[in-house]
Design a protein around this motif. Structure first.
Motif, PDB file in Angstrom:
ATOM      1  N   GLN A 135     -65.103  45.567 -50.617  1.00 19.15           N
ATOM      2  CA  GLN A 135     -64.022  44.949 -51.372  1.00 19.15           C
ATOM      3  C   GLN A 135     -64.305  43.480 -51.684  1.00 19.15           C
ATOM      4  N   GLY A 136     -65.619  43.148 -51.766  1.00 14.27           N
ATOM      5  CA  GLY A 136     -65.988  41.776 -52.083  1.00 14.27           C
ATOM      6  C   GLY A 136     -65.850  40.806 -50.930  1.00 14.27           C
ATOM      7  N   ARG A 137     -65.684  41.320 -49.698  1.00 12.98           N
ATOM      8  CA  ARG A 137     -65.530  40.454 -48.533  1.00 12.98           C
ATOM      9  C   ARG A 137     -66.302  41.029 -47.360  1.00 12.98           C
ATOM     10  N   ASP A 138     -66.408  40.205 -46.321  1.00 17.74           N
ATOM     11  CA  ASP A 138     -67.018  40.647 -45.061  1.00 17.74           C
ATOM     12  C   ASP A 138     -65.915  40.953 -44.062  1.00 17.74           C
ATOM     13  N   TRP A 139     -66.117  42.061 -43.306  1.00 15.59           N
ATOM     14  CA  TRP A 139     -65.099  42.526 -42.367  1.00 15.59           C
ATOM     15  C   TRP A 139     -65.743  42.857 -41.021  1.00 15.59           C
ATOM     16  N   GLN A 140     -64.948  42.661 -39.988  1.00 12.11           N
ATOM     17  CA  GLN A 140     -65.326  43.100 -38.647  1.00 12.11           C
ATOM     18  C   GLN A 140     -64.497  44.338 -38.318  1.00 12.11           C
ATOM     19  N   VAL A 141     -65.200  45.473 -38.091  1.00 10.85           N
ATOM     20  CA  VAL A 141     -64.532  46.745 -37.828  1.00 10.85           C
ATOM     21  C   VAL A 141     -64.765  47.110 -36.366  1.00 10.85           C
ATOM     22  N   LEU A 142     -63.693  47.302 -35.637  1.00 12.00           N
ATOM     23  CA  LEU A 142     -63.756  47.698 -34.227  1.00 12.00           C
ATOM     24  C   LEU A 142     -63.092  49.056 -34.081  1.00 12.00           C
ATOM     25  N   MET A 143     -63.858  50.029 -33.540  1.00 17.59           N
ATOM     26  CA  MET A 143     -63.342  51.392 -33.331  1.00 17.59           C
ATOM     27  C   MET A 143     -63.296  51.669 -31.844  1.00 17.59           C
ATOM     28  N   SER A 144     -62.120  52.026 -31.354  1.00 13.61           N
ATOM     29  CA  SER A 144     -61.914  52.319 -29.932  1.00 13.61           C
ATOM     30  C   SER A 144     -61.468  53.760 -29.784  1.00 13.61           C
ATOM     31  N   ALA A 145     -62.143  54.507 -28.864  1.00 13.70           N
ATOM     32  CA  ALA A 145     -61.828  55.930 -28.637  1.00 13.70           C
ATOM     33  C   ALA A 145     -61.066  56.079 -27.332  1.00 13.70           C
ATOM     34  N   SER A 146     -60.115  56.939 -27.338  1.00  9.91           N
ATOM     35  CA  SER A 146     -59.345  57.270 -26.142  1.00  9.91           C
ATOM     36  C   SER A 146     -59.108  58.771 -26.113  1.00  9.91           C
ATOM     37  N   LYS A 147     -59.074  59.327 -24.893  1.00 11.24           N
ATOM     38  CA  LYS A 147     -58.932  60.763 -24.734  1.00 11.24           C
ATOM     39  C   LYS A 147     -57.494  61.195 -24.983  1.00 11.24           C
ATOM     40  N   THR A 148     -57.368  62.462 -25.308  1.00 11.65           N
ATOM     41  CA  THR A 148     -56.059  63.070 -25.520  1.00 11.65           C
ATOM     42  C   THR A 148     -55.910  64.259 -24.560  1.00 11.65           C
ATOM     43  N   MET A 149     -54.839  64.984 -24.707  1.00  6.79           N
ATOM     44  CA  MET A 149     -54.616  66.152 -23.846  1.00  6.79           C
ATOM     45  C   MET A 149     -55.639  67.252 -24.127  1.00  6.79           C
ATOM     46  N   THR A 150     -56.185  67.254 -25.329  1.00  8.05           N
ATOM     47  CA  THR A 150     -57.199  68.243 -25.685  1.00  8.05           C
ATOM     48  C   THR A 150     -58.572  67.615 -25.488  1.00  8.05           C
ATOM     49  N   PRO A 151     -59.451  68.175 -24.672  1.00  7.82           N
ATOM     50  CA  PRO A 151     -60.751  67.539 -24.392  1.00  7.82           C
ATOM     51  C   PRO A 151     -61.636  67.390 -25.604  1.00  7.82           C
ATOM     52  N   VAL A 152     -61.456  68.237 -26.600  1.00  6.33           N
ATOM     53  CA  VAL A 152     -62.343  68.183 -27.766  1.00  6.33           C
ATOM     54  C   VAL A 152     -61.783  67.293 -28.869  1.00  6.33           C
ATOM     55  N   LEU A 175     -55.566  51.252 -37.811  1.00  8.02           N
ATOM     56  CA  LEU A 175     -55.440  52.628 -38.301  1.00  8.02           C
ATOM     57  C   LEU A 175     -55.825  53.570 -37.172  1.00  8.02           C
ATOM     58  N   THR A 176     -54.999  54.571 -36.933  1.00 12.59           N
ATOM     59  CA  THR A 176     -55.242  55.548 -35.866  1.00 12.59           C
ATOM     60  C   THR A 176     -55.494  56.924 -36.479  1.00 12.59           C
ATOM     61  N   VAL A 177     -56.613  57.531 -36.070  1.00 18.63           N
ATOM     62  CA  VAL A 177     -56.975  58.863 -36.553  1.00 18.63           C
ATOM     63  C   VAL A 177     -57.366  59.732 -35.355  1.00 18.63           C
ATOM     64  N   MET A 178     -57.332  61.050 -35.567  1.00 13.34           N
ATOM     65  CA  MET A 178     -57.751  62.024 -34.556  1.00 13.34           C
ATOM     66  C   MET A 178     -59.077  62.644 -34.999  1.00 13.34           C
ATOM     67  N   ILE A 179     -60.076  62.565 -34.104  1.00 12.57           N
ATOM     68  CA  ILE A 179     -61.403  63.106 -34.383  1.00 12.57           C
ATOM     69  C   ILE A 179     -61.702  64.208 -33.360  1.00 12.57           C
ATOM     70  N   SER A 180     -62.131  65.339 -33.875  1.00  6.61           N
ATOM     71  CA  SER A 180     -62.512  66.450 -32.981  1.00  6.61           C
ATOM     72  C   SER A 180     -64.006  66.441 -32.750  1.00  6.61           C
ATOM     73  N   ASP A 181     -64.413  67.009 -31.607  1.00 11.97           N
ATOM     74  CA  ASP A 181     -65.830  67.060 -31.248  1.00 11.97           C
ATOM     75  C   ASP A 181     -66.548  68.018 -32.199  1.00 11.97           C
ATOM     76  N   PRO A 182     -67.531  67.536 -32.944  1.00 13.19           N
ATOM     77  CA  PRO A 182     -68.197  68.427 -33.896  1.00 13.19           C
ATOM     78  C   PRO A 182     -68.931  69.583 -33.208  1.00 13.19           C
ATOM     79  N   LYS A 183     -69.445  69.358 -31.985  1.00 17.48           N
ATOM     80  CA  LYS A 183     -70.135  70.452 -31.287  1.00 17.48           C
ATOM     81  C   LYS A 183     -69.160  71.554 -30.922  1.00 17.48           C
ATOM     82  N   ALA A 184     -68.004  71.165 -30.431  1.00 23.03           N
ATOM     83  CA  ALA A 184     -67.009  72.178 -30.076  1.00 23.03           C
ATOM     84  C   ALA A 184     -66.529  72.904 -31.321  1.00 23.03           C
TER      85      ALA A 184
END
Length: 199
Positions: A135-152, A175-184
């Protein structure tokens, strides 16, 4: 003592005396009366003129008054206060517009980071930080993962902060998103396919 002789003047004698009086005396009397009448006329004319002039409105000369130094200074002080208030309001409006613009662009950057995780099938289990230019600017992106009730399934929180002059500023969007384990996901998909083949 001798009695004083009475002086008797007949009417005819008096008339002859009046008739025989000097012509200059009569002329002088006429001049006097004429002069007196003229003076009375002019005096009456002057009185009339004075009364006529007195009835007319007398113009009043009004002196035009300007502003004093104190009044000018007070007006300038009020104008300065108004100008400062207007400039502060304008600056605040510009800052709010710039903040909204930065937050909107940062939200786009966060959405792009979430899309990259899903497209590249990245299974994030910890924290990850990176710098991107979008977007014509420099950004610092920090992604933090935390477990949920579902292990995958992990919850990923993406925080974006702008970088200005090489300095990382405060976060402007999360922004919060849910990511599933691709192997599972692949294992469950292959299991579903094998079950479908046995049937």
């Amino acid at each position: 003592m001798t009695r004083p002789q009475s002086i008797t003047v007949s009417t005819k004698h008096l008339a002859s005396m009046i008739a025989g009086s000097d012509v200059k005396a009569s002329v002088s009397l006429e001049d006097t009366l004429s002069s007196f009448a003229n003076r009375q006329y002019f005096r009456a004319q002057i009185t009339h003129n004075r009364q006529a002039l007195g009835a007319l409105p007398v113009p009043v000369l009004t002196q035009q008054r300007g502003f004093t130094l104190i009044e000018v200074m007070v007006a300038l002080a009020i104008l300065a206060v108004v100008a400062v208030a207007a400039s502060q309001a304008s600056a605040g409006y510009l800052r709010s517009v710039e903040t909204l613009k930065t937050r909107t662009l940062a939200h786009f950057v966060a959405q792009n980071a979430a899309a990259d995780l899903q497209v590249n099938k990245v299974w994030l289990t910890g924290d990850q930080s990176k710098r991107v230019s979008e977007q014509g600017r420099d950004w610092q992106v920090l992604m933090s993962a935390s477990k949920t009730m579902t292990p995958v399934v992990n919850k990923i929180t993406i925080s974006v902060a702008p970088i200005e002059n090489g300095v990382v500023k405060n976060n402007v969007t999360d922004l919060t998103v849910m990511i599933s384990d691709p192997k599972a996901t692949e294992a469950s998909g292959s299991m579903d396919m094998s079950l479908a083949g046995t049937q």
